[in-house]
Design a protein around this motif. Sequence first.
Motif, PDB file in Angstrom:
ATOM      1  N   VAL A  94       0.859  -1.189   0.000  1.00 37.50           N
ATOM      2  CA  VAL A  94       0.000   0.000   0.000  1.00 37.50           C
ATOM      3  C   VAL A  94       0.892   1.234   0.000  1.00 37.50           C
ATOM      4  CG1 VAL A  94      -1.680   1.346   1.311  1.00 37.50           C
ATOM      5  CG2 VAL A  94      -1.932  -1.133   1.121  1.00 37.50           C
ATOM      6  N   PHE A  95       0.605   2.155  -0.908  1.00 44.01           N
ATOM      7  CA  PHE A  95       1.361   3.396  -1.030  1.00 44.01           C
ATOM      8  C   PHE A  95       0.445   4.598  -0.820  1.00 44.01           C
ATOM      9  CE2 PHE A  95       3.581   0.408  -3.800  1.00 44.01           C
ATOM     10  CZ  PHE A  95       4.925   0.649  -3.544  1.00 44.01           C
ATOM     11  N   ASP A  96       0.989   5.636  -0.214  1.00 45.72           N
ATOM     12  CA  ASP A  96       0.399   6.969  -0.277  1.00 45.72           C
ATOM     13  C   ASP A  96       0.734   7.534  -1.658  1.00 45.72           C
ATOM     14  OD1 ASP A  96      -0.608   9.549   0.587  1.00 45.72           O
ATOM     15  OD2 ASP A  96       1.475  10.147   0.911  1.00 45.72           O
ATOM     16  N   VAL A  97       0.126   8.668  -2.018  1.00 47.49           N
ATOM     17  CA  VAL A  97       0.384   9.269  -3.326  1.00 47.49           C
ATOM     18  C   VAL A  97       1.250  10.518  -3.220  1.00 47.49           C
ATOM     19  CG1 VAL A  97      -0.665  10.379  -5.347  1.00 47.49           C
ATOM     20  CG2 VAL A  97      -1.681   8.301  -4.392  1.00 47.49           C
ATOM     21  N   ASP A  98       0.760  11.571  -2.572  1.00 49.48           N
ATOM     22  CA  ASP A  98       1.440  12.867  -2.599  1.00 49.48           C
ATOM     23  C   ASP A  98       2.762  12.835  -1.856  1.00 49.48           C
ATOM     24  OD1 ASP A  98      -0.424  14.520  -4.111  1.00 49.48           O
ATOM     25  OD2 ASP A  98      -1.802  14.127  -2.465  1.00 49.48           O
ATOM     26  N   ASN A  99       3.834  13.119  -2.597  1.00 51.99           N
ATOM     27  CA  ASN A  99       5.193  13.125  -2.078  1.00 51.99           C
ATOM     28  C   ASN A  99       5.641  11.775  -1.538  1.00 51.99           C
ATOM     29  OD1 ASN A  99       5.700  15.975  -2.617  1.00 51.99           O
ATOM     30  ND2 ASN A  99       4.187  16.333  -1.013  1.00 51.99           N
ATOM     31  N   THR A 100       4.943  10.737  -2.003  1.00 47.56           N
ATOM     32  CA  THR A 100       5.366   9.363  -1.765  1.00 47.56           C
ATOM     33  C   THR A 100       5.626   8.714  -3.120  1.00 47.56           C
ATOM     34  OG1 THR A 100       4.182   9.142   0.339  1.00 47.56           O
ATOM     35  CG2 THR A 100       4.743   7.105  -0.807  1.00 47.56           C
ATOM     36  N   THR A 101       4.580   8.475  -3.879  1.00 48.67           N
ATOM     37  CA  THR A 101       4.759   7.914  -5.218  1.00 48.67           C
ATOM     38  C   THR A 101       4.933   8.996  -6.275  1.00 48.67           C
ATOM     39  OG1 THR A 101       2.345   7.711  -5.305  1.00 48.67           O
ATOM     40  CG2 THR A 101       3.603   5.723  -4.794  1.00 48.67           C
ATOM     41  N   LEU A 102       4.402  10.187  -6.014  1.00 48.39           N
ATOM     42  CA  LEU A 102       4.523  11.309  -6.961  1.00 48.39           C
ATOM     43  C   LEU A 102       5.232  12.487  -6.305  1.00 48.39           C
ATOM     44  CD1 LEU A 102       0.938  11.337  -8.542  1.00 48.39           C
ATOM     45  CD2 LEU A 102       2.978  10.129  -9.367  1.00 48.39           C
ATOM     46  N   GLU A 103       5.917  13.288  -7.122  1.00 45.73           N
ATOM     47  CA  GLU A 103       6.644  14.467  -6.635  1.00 45.73           C
ATOM     48  C   GLU A 103       5.700  15.669  -6.593  1.00 45.73           C
ATOM     49  OE1 GLU A 103      10.074  15.117  -9.058  1.00 45.73           O
ATOM     50  OE2 GLU A 103      11.150  13.379  -8.264  1.00 45.73           O
ATOM     51  N   THR A 104       4.765  15.653  -5.695  1.00 46.18           N
ATOM     52  CA  THR A 104       3.689  16.642  -5.713  1.00 46.18           C
ATOM     53  C   THR A 104       4.172  18.058  -5.422  1.00 46.18           C
ATOM     54  OG1 THR A 104       2.230  14.892  -4.920  1.00 46.18           O
ATOM     55  CG2 THR A 104       1.390  17.148  -4.815  1.00 46.18           C
ATOM     56  N   ASP A 105       5.060  18.225  -4.463  1.00 47.41           N
ATOM     57  CA  ASP A 105       5.409  19.561  -3.986  1.00 47.41           C
ATOM     58  C   ASP A 105       6.634  20.166  -4.662  1.00 47.41           C
ATOM     59  OD1 ASP A 105       4.416  19.622  -0.449  1.00 47.41           O
ATOM     60  OD2 ASP A 105       3.270  19.517  -2.289  1.00 47.41           O
ATOM     61  N   THR A 136      -5.045   7.385  -0.842  1.00 49.52           N
ATOM     62  CA  THR A 136      -4.739   8.815  -0.788  1.00 49.52           C
ATOM     63  C   THR A 136      -5.896   9.594  -0.176  1.00 49.52           C
ATOM     64  OG1 THR A 136      -4.247  10.770  -2.146  1.00 49.52           O
ATOM     65  CG2 THR A 136      -5.577   9.050  -3.170  1.00 49.52           C
ATOM     66  N   ALA A 137      -5.564  10.736   0.385  1.00 54.29           N
ATOM     67  CA  ALA A 137      -6.599  11.645   0.892  1.00 54.29           C
ATOM     68  C   ALA A 137      -7.112  12.566  -0.202  1.00 54.29           C
ATOM     69  CB  ALA A 137      -6.059  12.466   2.058  1.00 54.29           C
ATOM     70  N   ARG A 138      -6.645  12.388  -1.435  1.00 53.66           N
ATOM     71  CA  ARG A 138      -7.174  13.189  -2.532  1.00 53.66           C
ATOM     72  C   ARG A 138      -8.673  12.935  -2.703  1.00 53.66           C
ATOM     73  NH1 ARG A 138      -3.063  13.306  -7.728  1.00 53.66           N
ATOM     74  NH2 ARG A 138      -1.240  14.209  -6.651  1.00 53.66           N
ATOM     75  N   PRO A 139      -9.416  13.951  -3.113  1.00 51.43           N
ATOM     76  CA  PRO A 139     -10.862  13.770  -3.291  1.00 51.43           C
ATOM     77  C   PRO A 139     -11.184  12.954  -4.526  1.00 51.43           C
ATOM     78  CG  PRO A 139     -10.217  15.957  -3.998  1.00 51.43           C
ATOM     79  CD  PRO A 139      -8.986  15.338  -3.375  1.00 51.43           C
ATOM     80  N   ARG A 163     -10.933   9.715  -1.416  1.00 49.87           N
ATOM     81  CA  ARG A 163     -11.988  10.051  -0.460  1.00 49.87           C
ATOM     82  C   ARG A 163     -13.285  10.441  -1.153  1.00 49.87           C
ATOM     83  NH1 ARG A 163     -10.043  14.120   4.105  1.00 49.87           N
ATOM     84  NH2 ARG A 163      -9.188  15.246   2.325  1.00 49.87           N
ATOM     85  N   GLY A 164     -14.344   9.750  -0.772  1.00 46.51           N
ATOM     86  CA  GLY A 164     -15.669  10.148  -1.198  1.00 46.51           C
ATOM     87  C   GLY A 164     -16.175  11.288  -0.340  1.00 46.51           C
ATOM     88  N   LEU A 165     -17.388  11.736  -0.616  1.00 45.98           N
ATOM     89  CA  LEU A 165     -17.948  12.889   0.094  1.00 45.98           C
ATOM     90  C   LEU A 165     -17.978  12.663   1.596  1.00 45.98           C
ATOM     91  CD1 LEU A 165     -19.253  15.673  -0.082  1.00 45.98           C
ATOM     92  CD2 LEU A 165     -21.479  14.545  -0.370  1.00 45.98           C
ATOM     93  N   LEU A 166     -18.440  11.493   2.036  1.00 48.33           N
ATOM     94  CA  LEU A 166     -18.531  11.224   3.472  1.00 48.33           C
ATOM     95  C   LEU A 166     -17.152  11.085   4.107  1.00 48.33           C
ATOM     96  CD1 LEU A 166     -21.533   8.716   3.584  1.00 48.33           C
ATOM     97  CD2 LEU A 166     -21.545  11.179   4.051  1.00 48.33           C
ATOM     98  N   ASP A 167     -16.180  10.601   3.337  1.00 50.49           N
ATOM     99  CA  ASP A 167     -14.827  10.428   3.866  1.00 50.49           C
ATOM    100  C   ASP A 167     -14.161  11.752   4.203  1.00 50.49           C
ATOM    101  OD1 ASP A 167     -14.845   7.607   3.612  1.00 50.49           O
ATOM    102  OD2 ASP A 167     -14.362   7.783   1.470  1.00 50.49           O
ATOM    103  N   LEU A 168     -14.618  12.837   3.577  1.00 55.66           N
ATOM    104  CA  LEU A 168     -14.021  14.144   3.826  1.00 55.66           C
ATOM    105  C   LEU A 168     -14.194  14.590   5.266  1.00 55.66           C
ATOM    106  CD1 LEU A 168     -15.152  15.987   0.565  1.00 55.66           C
ATOM    107  CD2 LEU A 168     -12.890  15.043   1.060  1.00 55.66           C
ATOM    108  N   PHE A 169     -15.161  13.998   5.963  1.00 56.11           N
ATOM    109  CA  PHE A 169     -15.432  14.382   7.347  1.00 56.11           C
ATOM    110  C   PHE A 169     -14.809  13.410   8.348  1.00 56.11           C
ATOM    111  CE2 PHE A 169     -18.875  15.951   4.662  1.00 56.11           C
ATOM    112  CZ  PHE A 169     -18.868  17.298   4.982  1.00 56.11           C
ATOM    113  N   LYS A 170     -14.088  12.401   7.843  1.00 55.21           N
ATOM    114  CA  LYS A 170     -13.469  11.405   8.709  1.00 55.21           C
ATOM    115  C   LYS A 170     -12.028  11.774   9.014  1.00 55.21           C
ATOM    116  CE  LYS A 170     -16.169   7.467   6.954  1.00 55.21           C
ATOM    117  NZ  LYS A 170     -16.077   6.166   6.240  1.00 55.21           N
TER     118      LYS A 170
END
Length: 220
Positions: A94-105, A136-139, A163-170
């Motif tokens: 399992v991988f995260d995305v931002d600044n883990t698998t991709l050079e986001t910043d 990822t926490a991306r929407p 994250r789906g709509l409901l996940d945004l509040f978790k």
Amino acid sequence: MTRGTWTRRTALTAVTTAALTALAVPAGAQAATAATTGTATARTAAVSTSVATASTAVDYGTWQQDCQSVMDQALPYLKDRIAAAEPGEKQAIVFDVDNTTLETDFGFSYPQPANKPVLNVAEYAQEHGVALFFVTARPGIIAWPTEYNLEHDGYDVSGLYVRGLLDLFKDVAAYKTAQRVDIENKGYTIIANIGNSATDLSGGHAEKTFKLPDYDGQLS
């Protein structure tokens, strides 16, 4: 390519660019831009400011060296664990995305470049039959562009969780843990979980975790 296909791809590109721009620019910068002007020039300036801030706060070369140091620990473990797979065992990472698998910043472009030390490890794993999942926490609105970006860079995506709509509040950590549970429920053994934030790795449901640097939260 038909005109209709071209039109759909153009629309998707526009949505992708807008959504990824929103990710790249901090909320404060977005608000300031909106208050000042709605022009494309101002939006570009805001992105440039965000990139400059990230690149001066964290040196790219140092980040790459630090990522490589972590992956130098991960690869020998994965080689041994993959070789020790039990008959019929479905292994996954399992991988995260931002600044883990991709050079986001580090600069803004689409597709975003792969984080090479992580990609090298991922390629070894996928070449040896390990499934790659991305949590990822991306929407959800940018699920398709994110999956395309990962595959474009060389990752074999067995599953992408956004994250789906409901996940945004978790709580983010609880949300990510729940996705790993779902992967296990699909019959996979998660042999490693790789991310750059404590929320990527807490909650268990992985045999081993590897944390990439976030420099006290300076990287997303």
